[in-house]
Design a protein around this motif. Structure first.
Motif, PDB file in Angstrom:
ATOM      1  N   GLY A  16      38.758  12.757  23.919  1.00 26.82           N
ATOM      2  CA  GLY A  16      38.639  13.929  23.063  1.00 26.82           C
ATOM      3  C   GLY A  16      37.220  14.337  22.733  1.00 26.82           C
ATOM      4  O   GLY A  16      37.001  15.241  21.930  1.00 26.82           O
ATOM      5  N   TYR A  17      36.242  13.718  23.373  1.00 19.85           N
ATOM      6  CA  TYR A  17      34.846  14.068  23.147  1.00 19.85           C
ATOM      7  C   TYR A  17      34.571  15.430  23.774  1.00 19.85           C
ATOM      8  O   TYR A  17      34.994  15.699  24.890  1.00 19.85           O
ATOM      9  CB  TYR A  17      33.950  12.985  23.756  1.00 19.85           C
ATOM     10  N   LYS A  18      33.863  16.285  23.075  1.00 18.79           N
ATOM     11  CA  LYS A  18      33.676  17.665  23.532  1.00 18.79           C
ATOM     12  C   LYS A  18      32.330  17.919  24.214  1.00 18.79           C
ATOM     13  O   LYS A  18      32.176  18.911  24.904  1.00 18.79           O
ATOM     14  CB  LYS A  18      33.797  18.630  22.338  1.00 18.79           C
ATOM     15  N   ASN A  19      31.350  17.071  24.052  1.00 18.25           N
ATOM     16  CA  ASN A  19      29.997  17.334  24.560  1.00 18.25           C
ATOM     17  C   ASN A  19      29.697  16.557  25.841  1.00 18.25           C
ATOM     18  O   ASN A  19      28.634  15.976  25.986  1.00 18.25           O
ATOM     19  CB  ASN A  19      28.963  16.993  23.482  1.00 18.25           C
ATOM     20  N   PHE A  20      30.602  16.582  26.792  1.00 15.10           N
ATOM     21  CA  PHE A  20      30.443  15.776  28.001  1.00 15.10           C
ATOM     22  C   PHE A  20      29.523  16.401  29.034  1.00 15.10           C
ATOM     23  O   PHE A  20      28.926  15.713  29.825  1.00 15.10           O
ATOM     24  CB  PHE A  20      31.796  15.444  28.629  1.00 15.10           C
ATOM     25  N   GLY A  21      29.428  17.699  29.106  1.00 16.79           N
ATOM     26  CA  GLY A  21      28.508  18.377  30.014  1.00 16.79           C
ATOM     27  C   GLY A  21      28.787  18.106  31.484  1.00 16.79           C
ATOM     28  O   GLY A  21      29.928  17.938  31.917  1.00 16.79           O
ATOM     29  N   VAL A  22      27.722  18.053  32.270  1.00 14.19           N
ATOM     30  CA  VAL A  22      27.805  17.896  33.725  1.00 14.19           C
ATOM     31  C   VAL A  22      28.391  16.537  34.117  1.00 14.19           C
ATOM     32  O   VAL A  22      28.996  16.406  35.177  1.00 14.19           O
ATOM     33  CB  VAL A  22      26.403  18.094  34.353  1.00 14.19           C
ATOM     34  N   LYS A  23      28.252  15.548  33.272  1.00 16.74           N
ATOM     35  CA  LYS A  23      28.779  14.216  33.597  1.00 16.74           C
ATOM     36  C   LYS A  23      30.278  14.264  33.897  1.00 16.74           C
ATOM     37  O   LYS A  23      30.765  13.557  34.771  1.00 16.74           O
ATOM     38  CB  LYS A  23      28.505  13.238  32.457  1.00 16.74           C
ATOM     39  N   GLY A  24      31.003  15.091  33.169  1.00 19.64           N
ATOM     40  CA  GLY A  24      32.436  15.242  33.419  1.00 19.64           C
ATOM     41  C   GLY A  24      32.722  15.826  34.789  1.00 19.64           C
ATOM     42  O   GLY A  24      33.677  15.436  35.458  1.00 19.64           O
ATOM     43  N   ASP A  25      31.878  16.746  35.222  1.00 23.11           N
ATOM     44  CA  ASP A  25      32.031  17.332  36.558  1.00 23.11           C
ATOM     45  C   ASP A  25      31.729  16.305  37.645  1.00 23.11           C
ATOM     46  O   ASP A  25      32.417  16.245  38.664  1.00 23.11           O
ATOM     47  CB  ASP A  25      31.097  18.537  36.731  1.00 23.11           C
ATOM     48  N   LEU A  26      30.708  15.496  37.427  1.00 22.74           N
ATOM     49  CA  LEU A  26      30.370  14.451  38.405  1.00 22.74           C
ATOM     50  C   LEU A  26      31.493  13.425  38.514  1.00 22.74           C
ATOM     51  O   LEU A  26      31.816  12.950  39.598  1.00 22.74           O
ATOM     52  CB  LEU A  26      29.051  13.781  38.038  1.00 22.74           C
ATOM     53  N   TYR A  68      32.632   2.258  24.839  1.00 25.29           N
ATOM     54  CA  TYR A  68      32.253   3.645  25.058  1.00 25.29           C
ATOM     55  C   TYR A  68      32.805   4.531  23.943  1.00 25.29           C
ATOM     56  O   TYR A  68      32.116   5.399  23.412  1.00 25.29           O
ATOM     57  CB  TYR A  68      32.738   4.100  26.433  1.00 25.29           C
ATOM     58  N   ALA A  69      34.065   4.315  23.570  1.00 33.15           N
ATOM     59  CA  ALA A  69      34.672   5.086  22.478  1.00 33.15           C
ATOM     60  C   ALA A  69      33.897   4.859  21.177  1.00 33.15           C
ATOM     61  O   ALA A  69      33.642   5.813  20.436  1.00 33.15           O
ATOM     62  CB  ALA A  69      36.140   4.702  22.309  1.00 33.15           C
ATOM     63  N   ASN A  70      33.516   3.617  20.919  1.00 32.19           N
ATOM     64  CA  ASN A  70      32.729   3.319  19.715  1.00 32.19           C
ATOM     65  C   ASN A  70      31.397   4.045  19.739  1.00 32.19           C
ATOM     66  O   ASN A  70      30.938   4.562  18.722  1.00 32.19           O
ATOM     67  CB  ASN A  70      32.506   1.814  19.567  1.00 32.19           C
TER      68      ASN A  70
END
Length: 99
Positions: A16-26, A68-70
């Protein structure tokens, strides 16, 4: 059918993290490559977001997902966290297609 699906969402997206940016695309590109290597099946295919993370824990280790969640200040429900594999028990290669 994979594009935008839960199967290729990164752990931070699933959390549910919203600020993932390009990392999510990779991550998604890597999942598509893995999809082909595994003969059209990803090693995780949960029926919902939490089952997806539980499946990922078998490869990446639940402790890593929890850490990572923490780091992202996100709480994983105890009933989900209790189903995580503590450490990864499978490697990607075990899912590769012989083709």
């Amino acid at each position: 059918p994979l594009s935008g699906s839960r199967m290729i969402r990164s752990p931070e997206m699933l959390l549910g993290y919203k600020n993932f940016g390009v990392k999510g695309d990779l991550w998604a590109v890597g999942c598509l490559i893995l999809f082909f290597l595994c003969g059209g099946n990803l090693p995780w295919n949960g029926s919902n977001t939490w089952n997806q993370l539980i499946g990922m824990s078998k490869i990446f280790g639940g402790d890593n997902i929890k850490d990572y969640a923490n780091k992202l200040n996100i709480k994983i429900p105890e009933n989900v966290e209790s189903k995580f594999e503590k450490e990864g028990t499978s490697s990607f290669e075990t899912f590769f297609s012989n083709d």
